[in-house]
Design a protein around this motif. Structure first.
Motif, short mmCIF file in Angstrom:
data_model
loop_
_atom_site.label_atom_id
_atom_site.label_comp_id
_atom_site.label_asym_id
_atom_site.label_seq_id
_atom_site.Cartn_x
_atom_site.Cartn_y
_atom_site.Cartn_z
N LEU A 508 21.82 31.09 -24.46
CA LEU A 508 23.15 30.90 -23.90
C LEU A 508 23.16 29.80 -22.84
N GLU A 509 22.09 29.71 -22.07
CA GLU A 509 22.01 28.64 -21.08
C GLU A 509 22.02 27.27 -21.77
N LYS A 510 21.29 27.18 -22.86
CA LYS A 510 21.27 25.94 -23.62
C LYS A 510 22.64 25.65 -24.22
N LEU A 511 23.29 26.68 -24.74
CA LEU A 511 24.62 26.53 -25.32
C LEU A 511 25.62 26.05 -24.27
N GLU A 512 25.54 26.61 -23.07
CA GLU A 512 26.43 26.20 -21.98
C GLU A 512 26.20 24.74 -21.59
N ASN A 513 24.93 24.37 -21.44
CA ASN A 513 24.60 23.00 -21.01
C ASN A 513 25.00 21.96 -22.05
N ASN A 514 24.89 22.34 -23.31
CA ASN A 514 25.23 21.40 -24.38
C ASN A 514 26.73 21.28 -24.61
N ASN A 515 27.49 22.18 -24.01
CA ASN A 515 28.94 22.21 -24.22
C ASN A 515 29.70 21.99 -22.92
N ASN A 516 29.40 20.87 -22.29
CA ASN A 516 30.14 20.44 -21.08
C ASN A 516 30.06 21.44 -19.94
N LYS A 517 28.91 22.12 -19.81
CA LYS A 517 28.65 23.02 -18.68
C LYS A 517 29.65 24.18 -18.60
N ILE A 518 30.05 24.69 -19.76
CA ILE A 518 30.96 25.84 -19.75
C ILE A 518 30.21 27.08 -19.29
N GLU A 519 30.96 28.10 -18.93
CA GLU A 519 30.38 29.41 -18.60
C GLU A 519 30.74 30.38 -19.71
N ILE A 520 29.73 31.03 -20.28
CA ILE A 520 29.92 31.92 -21.42
C ILE A 520 29.80 33.37 -20.99
N SER A 521 30.67 34.19 -21.52
CA SER A 521 30.62 35.64 -21.27
C SER A 521 30.96 36.37 -22.57
N ASP A 522 30.68 37.67 -22.58
CA ASP A 522 31.03 38.53 -23.73
C ASP A 522 30.45 37.99 -25.04
N TYR A 523 29.22 37.52 -24.97
CA TYR A 523 28.60 36.98 -26.18
C TYR A 523 28.15 38.11 -27.10
N SER A 524 28.41 37.95 -28.39
CA SER A 524 27.93 38.92 -29.38
C SER A 524 27.66 38.19 -30.69
N LYS A 525 26.82 38.80 -31.51
CA LYS A 525 26.52 38.21 -32.82
C LYS A 525 26.49 39.32 -33.86
N THR A 526 26.93 38.97 -35.05
CA THR A 526 27.03 39.92 -36.16
C THR A 526 26.27 39.37 -37.35
N ASN A 527 25.65 40.24 -38.11
CA ASN A 527 24.90 39.88 -39.32
C ASN A 527 23.67 39.03 -39.00
N GLU A 528 23.10 39.21 -37.83
CA GLU A 528 21.93 38.41 -37.46
C GLU A 528 20.78 38.64 -38.44
N GLN A 529 20.56 39.90 -38.85
CA GLN A 529 19.47 40.22 -39.76
C GLN A 529 19.94 40.40 -41.20
N ASP A 530 21.22 40.59 -41.41
CA ASP A 530 21.75 40.75 -42.76
C ASP A 530 21.99 39.35 -43.32
N ILE A 531 20.91 38.74 -43.81
CA ILE A 531 20.92 37.29 -44.02
C ILE A 531 21.69 36.85 -45.27
N LEU A 532 22.12 37.78 -46.10
CA LEU A 532 22.97 37.40 -47.23
C LEU A 532 24.41 37.13 -46.80
N LEU A 533 24.74 37.57 -45.59
CA LEU A 533 26.10 37.39 -45.07
C LEU A 533 26.12 36.27 -44.02
N PRO A 534 27.27 35.64 -43.79
CA PRO A 534 27.36 34.64 -42.73
C PRO A 534 27.05 35.26 -41.38
N ILE A 535 26.32 34.54 -40.54
CA ILE A 535 26.12 35.01 -39.17
C ILE A 535 27.36 34.64 -38.36
N ILE A 536 27.80 35.55 -37.51
CA ILE A 536 29.02 35.34 -36.73
C ILE A 536 28.67 35.42 -35.25
#
Length: 670
Positions: A508-536
């Protein structure tokens, strides 16, 4: 697969009866050379190879018979501090411990400088030469030249001794700095015939001569396997072919965006033994075409026979297959079984290292251990499965029939709808979604009967990224919003790898720095291990640097940190194909809430660009609904590899797209 024509990739070779070679020798450094401030044909060059000469010879060893030796001398000019790395030479050599183990000897390593108008000579000391391990197969000799400054000239000589006669070292006439003169000599006894293959855009000059040569050796009589003490000196007379290759004034290789491996386009020579014809013995042929190459490989003890071993997995597989019905279920079940039970040890190779049985037991192995095991299990289940030989991107494109062209193997299952390609070494790969390292034009499928077939490795299915972005702009320019990003197929595999390689906080720190120093909150991911489906990925963000306020106006790029703002295609002329790895479609649905007290003064106009031959499309649509803006944007490329002939069209496409994406919305206070 659609083959990309690489201009004069297969060089047209002009045989000349005689080449006048200049007298390039070590130790002949002049004041004029040391005074030279810039390269005469490339003022940007940080260094240049003034000359490099190699000679591959054959000697006779009493224990090993004929052996090869490569001797290289080189003279390099350092123009700038950025070129100091060229004063360090790394020479790779093979250490696997079999008959082809190599040895490297370095001599005549010297640095020359101009001091008060006189040439100062500094010899390299022994402590500046050392060996370092690369892996269990390879090491490298490293030499660091002394007293290097801007303007220095460095020289050195090295010899590589090899007990094998199979594949001489490739010779590159071109490098990442200008090469004024490059010469390679190949001296071959009449008992050996080598295939020679060229690549690149320049044809070296070639001269050939035949000479009579003789060698002395000691012969000891033996009877019933016992060698007697009596010995005699014998003489062997033979004809030797000496071939000289010369290229001059080669420009520096320039890395360009979307090139899979610049070495694929380097002016170079590769050779491989194709025949031996010893006295009083029948001819023995080696690699002559792809079918003979793959048959040779298939017959290796650490390849074909490994596919016939089944006892080590039969009990486990019977349980697994009892729960499957369709071919698709068998493929997926076996694929996951191998991925879950055997981890890749990061070694390439189409030959097994530990062997499939040991790899299965110890739960680790190289690429061949894993994917030949996978192939064997698929065959055991009743599927038509075969190995596919591959040359990875780092290894270069397998252009010519030879055994060393490949360094990797995957599995292919034949179905009524085509081949399903599998690589069980990659955690997040799925059927027909191979690791990026494998996407290198084409591979070679080998069947049990020894026949082979070229297999297209480049994806044809489009991988997508769907981004849903909703944000509100406040009167002071602060932006708050939410992002939802869906990534599928190759985009999904790449995203999963990025996430898994870092802790969430680091990611997330890398994501923030690469995106104009935004601040990220409430991060979540879906289908991280269910690799036949799109990761969200979903997250909220706040940014204070996403808008510009001038007077009573707010200026904003509507795509915020998703904006493409740099054209990757800047060269006037493109010599190499453009390699996107896979077709892709990036879609953006964006909703913007305008702050109270503001109205739209300027909006980017809608735009659409379609390239010829359905190469790609860009669409930009925007609509206003009271205090809300709606944008729909599509950037889609439909070919994994684009020929250099289409470069101008692609360059203009990106120019138009970036101009539109960077066009700002202007909001004015009312």
């Amino acid at each position: 697969m659609k083959i990309i024509k690489l201009l004069t990739l297969f060089a047209i070779l002009l045989f000349s009866p005689k080449i006048i070679s200049q007298d390039f020798k070590l130790g002949k450094v002049t004041v004029a050379e040391l005074e030279q401030k810039v390269h005469p044909k490339d003022s940007s060059a940080v260094a240049a190879i003034l000359f490099e000469k190699g000679q591959n010879t054959f000697d006779y060893d009493q224990d090993n018979g004929f052996v090869m030796q490569l001797e290289v001398i080189a003279k390099i000019k350092i123009y700038k501090k950025e070129g100091y790395d060229w004063a360090t030479k790394k020479i790779r050599y093979y250490i696997a411990g079999n008959g082809s183990k190599e040895k490297v000897l370095v001599s005549d390593a010297t640095t020359y400088n101009l001091v008060n108008g006189k040439i100062e000579k500094t010899k390299m000391k022994s402590e500046a030469e050392f060996d370092e391990s690369i892996n269990k197969y390879w090491a490298q000799k490293v030499i660091t030249m002394p007293n290097v400054k801007e303007g220095s000239i460095v020289e050195f000589r090295y010899i590589i001794k090899n007990n094998s006669i199979g594949s001489p070292r490739d010779w590159s006439f071109q490098d990442r700095i200008p090469v004024n003169y490059s010469e390679f000599k190949m001296n071959v006894p009449e008992y050996f015939v080598y295939n020679r293959n060229f690549k690149g855009y320049v044809s070296p000059k070639i001269a050939e001569e035949k000479i009579n040569r003789s060698i002395q050796y000691t012969y000891r009589e033996g009877r019933n396997g016992v060698v007697s003490g009596s010995a005699s000196q014998e003489k062997l007379d033979f004809l030797e072919t000496r071939t000289t290759y010369i290229a001059e004034n080669l420009p520096a290789l320039k890395d360009e965006n979307f090139v899979n491996n610049i070495d694929n386009y380097t002016v170079s020579l590769s050779q491989e033994l194709s025949m031996t014809k010893y006295p009083n013995s029948p001819f023995k042929t080696y690699s002559t075409d792809w079918n003979s190459v793959v048959k040779t490989i298939y017959d290796y003890d650490d390849f074909g026979p490994e596919l016939n071993k089944t006892g080590y997995f039969e009990e486990d597989l019977k349980k697994l297959l009892a729960e499957t019905k369709t071919p698709e279920e068998k493929i997926w079940g076996i694929f996951n079984h191998v991925k879950s039970n055997v981890k890749w040890n990061n070694y390439y190779g189409y030959s097994c290292d530990n062997g499939v049985k040991k790899a299965y037991k110890e739960k680790t192995g190289n690429i061949a251990d894993i994917n030949l095991m996978l192939t064997a299990m698929l065959r055991y289940s009743g599927l038509t499965a075969n190995p596919v030989l591959v040359s990875t991107r780092s290894n270069g494109i397998a252009l010519f029939p030879n055994r060393t062209a490949f360094n990797y193997v995957i599995a292919a299952v034949e179905t009524p709808n085509g081949y399903i390609l599998l690589d069980a070494s990659e955690k997040f790969s799925i059927p027909n979604i191979l690791p990026l390292r494998v996407l290198n034009w084409s591979g070679r499928l080998i069947r049990k009967d020894g026949t082979s077939e070229e297999i297209n490795l480049m994806p044809e299915k489009t991988s997508f990224d769907n981004v849903f972005l909703t944000y509100s702009i406040e009167a002071d320019g602060k932006v708050t919003g939410k992002t939802r990003r869906q990534s599928a197929d190759y985009n999904g595999m790449i995203t999963r790898n990025k996430i898994s390689n870092l802790k969430e906080e680091e990611y997330l720190e890398k994501l923030e720095n690469n995106n104009n120093k935004i601040e990220i909150s409430d991060y979540s991911k879906t289908n991280e291990q269910d690799i036949l489906l799109p990761i969200i990925e979903t997250y909220s963000f706040t940014g204070n640097n996403l808008c510009e306020i001038i007077g009573d106006k707010i200026y904003v790029n509507p795509m915020l940190f998703f904006t493409n703002d740099k054209n990757p295609f800047k060269q006037e002329v493109r010599e190499y194909p453009i390699d996107f790895s896979y077709p892709f479609a990036n879609k953006y649905n964006i909703t913007i809430n305008i702050p109270d007290g503001f109205a739209v003064e300027t909006l980017p106009a809608a735009s659409a660009v379609t390239m010829e031959d359905n190469l790609g499309i860009f669409k930009f649509n925007i609509a206003v609904n009271e205090n809300t803006l709606q944008l729909a944007i599509l950037h889609q490329i439909n070919e994994a590899i684009v020929s250099a002939e289409k470069y101008e069209m692609l360059k203009e496409y990106y120019k138009t797209m970036i101009a539109k994406e960077t066009e700002k919305i202007v909001l004015k206070r009312i």
